[in-house]
Design an enzyme around this catalytic site. Structure first.
Site, short mmCIF file in Angstrom:
data_model
loop_
_atom_site.label_atom_id
_atom_site.label_comp_id
_atom_site.label_asym_id
_atom_site.label_seq_id
_atom_site.Cartn_x
_atom_site.Cartn_y
_atom_site.Cartn_z
N ASP A 67 0.86 -1.16 -0.08
CA ASP A 67 -0.06 0.05 0.18
C ASP A 67 0.90 1.31 0.08
O ASP A 67 2.10 1.16 0.20
CB ASP A 67 -0.98 0.00 1.13
CG ASP A 67 -0.43 -0.42 2.52
OD1 ASP A 67 0.86 -0.42 2.57
OD2 ASP A 67 -1.05 -0.89 3.27
N ASN A 136 -7.60 -2.68 14.37
CA ASN A 136 -8.99 -3.17 13.80
C ASN A 136 -9.13 -4.44 12.95
O ASN A 136 -10.23 -4.65 12.38
CB ASN A 136 -9.72 -1.88 13.07
CG ASN A 136 -9.09 -1.58 11.84
OD1 ASN A 136 -8.01 -2.21 11.56
ND2 ASN A 136 -9.56 -0.60 11.37
N HIS A 138 -7.38 -4.71 10.13
CA HIS A 138 -7.06 -4.64 8.69
C HIS A 138 -5.68 -5.18 8.23
O HIS A 138 -4.82 -5.42 9.13
CB HIS A 138 -7.10 -3.10 8.37
CG HIS A 138 -5.97 -2.32 8.71
ND1 HIS A 138 -6.12 -0.93 9.22
CD2 HIS A 138 -4.59 -2.72 8.86
CE1 HIS A 138 -4.77 -0.49 9.41
NE2 HIS A 138 -3.89 -1.43 9.45
N GLU A 143 -9.46 -1.96 5.26
CA GLU A 143 -10.31 -1.75 6.46
C GLU A 143 -11.60 -2.77 6.75
O GLU A 143 -11.78 -3.29 5.76
CB GLU A 143 -10.70 -0.21 6.52
CG GLU A 143 -9.43 0.75 6.38
CD GLU A 143 -8.98 0.74 7.75
OE1 GLU A 143 -8.50 -0.07 8.60
OE2 GLU A 143 -8.07 2.08 7.91
C1 F6R Z 1 1.04 -1.05 6.12
C2 F6R Z 1 0.12 -2.20 6.20
C3 F6R Z 1 -0.60 -2.02 7.40
C4 F6R Z 1 0.14 -2.41 8.62
C5 F6R Z 1 -0.72 -2.32 10.08
C6 F6R Z 1 0.17 -2.75 11.19
O1 F6R Z 1 1.99 -1.41 4.96
O2 F6R Z 1 -0.13 -2.89 5.21
O3 F6R Z 1 -1.67 -3.17 7.50
O4 F6R Z 1 0.75 -3.68 8.69
O5 F6R Z 1 -1.44 -0.97 10.07
O6 F6R Z 1 0.90 -1.50 11.27
P1 F6R Z 1 1.93 -1.38 12.44
O7 F6R Z 1 2.97 -2.68 12.22
O8 F6R Z 1 2.79 -0.08 12.40
O9 F6R Z 1 1.47 -1.74 13.94
#
Ligand code: F6R
Length: 246
Positions: A67, A136, A138, A143
């Site tokens: 992403d 959450n 995701h 999301e």
């Molecule tokens: C970012 C991504 C998100 C993160 C998730 C956890 O490229 O794909 O799904 O993996 O938000 O983020 P952290 O590791 O910062 O808790």
């Protein structure tokens, strides 16, 4: 979906790095899909160490990122382009021609999504998809509510995700929108590794692993995936087996 629980973040990160390296040793031209965020930093650190000590080359591999924020130039300090360059791609022997990150600054974001999806197809799909998980549930920026049949597209980030990621930005919120690889593309990966660390991920991990498969908990889709491993530290695993997942 199986879970491996490690005593701490370092052990979890090292095990995830070894899983990636094992796959690359088997298949040096493997296609990897990679996340950003706090969680994978330890894994990237270990992969860079292993590269520097001569244990692994990434020169034949292909890399796709999951992403990117919409509206950020690739040199914006909070962009995932910069994150990946500073923490991984810029520190290994990756071939720049085989590094793909969605262009969040594209004039036509919809066309950029199509281009990105086509590039994944042209690469033959994803061999190993490494994922983090949001509080959450995701994965990528899919999301809660993201359709399981979705592909690379522009999405609106939830308020909670924008707040969690706000620290990377000067204003008090992350951008409202992002480009993310979709749920179906993640599901079609031949192998998925989901990394989670810390008590603030425990509820999401339990919901994904022990709750129903539901679009309201995106990571729960992986329960139906034939080859998914969760790499958890003890804190992230601390809600498992308590029957708290709905
Ligand atoms: C970012 C991504 C998100 C993160 C998730 C956890 O490229 O794909 O799904 O993996 O938000 O983020 P952290 O590791 O910062 O808790």
């Amino acid at each position: 979906m199986r879970a491996r629980v490690f005593p701490d973040y370092e052990a979890m990160s090292a095990a995830a790095a070894h899983a990636v390296v094992d796959r690359l040793v088997e298949e040096p031209s493997a296609v990897l899909m990679l996340p950003t965020g706090t969680t994978p930093l330890g894994m990237y650190g270990r992969l860079v160490e292993m590269h520097r000590s001569g244990e692994i080359s990434f020169s034949e591999a292909t890399f796709f990122n999951l992403d990117e924020y919409l509206g950020l130039l690739p040199d914006h300090p909070a962009s995932y382009h910069v994150y990946m360059k500073e923490n991984f791609y810029g520190l290994i022997d990756a071939d720049p021609a085989r590094i793909f990150v969605p262009d969040g600054a594209a004039d036509d974001p919809e066309a950029e999504c199509e281009r990105y999806q086509a590039a994944i197809g042209e690469a033959g799909g994803i061999d190993v998809c490494v994922l983090g998980i949001g509080r959450n549930g995701h994965i990528g920026f899919n999301e809660p509510g993201a359709p399981f049949d979705s592909r690379t597209r522009v999405v609106r980030l939830s308020e909670s995700t924008r707040l969690v990621n706000a620290g990377d930005f000067e204003a008090d919120r992350a951008p409202e929108r992002a480009i993310t690889v979709g749920m179906a593309t993640i599901f079609e990966s031949r192998e998925a590794l989901l990394l989670a660390s810390g008590t603030n991920k425990a509820a999401a991990v339990a919901a994904a692993l022990e709750g129903d498969v539901s679009e309201s908990v995106p990571a729960s889709m992986l329960k139906k995936h034939p080859n998914t491993t969760l790499f958890l530290d003890e804190d992230a695993a601390s809600d498992l087996g308590r029957g708290v997942a709905s």
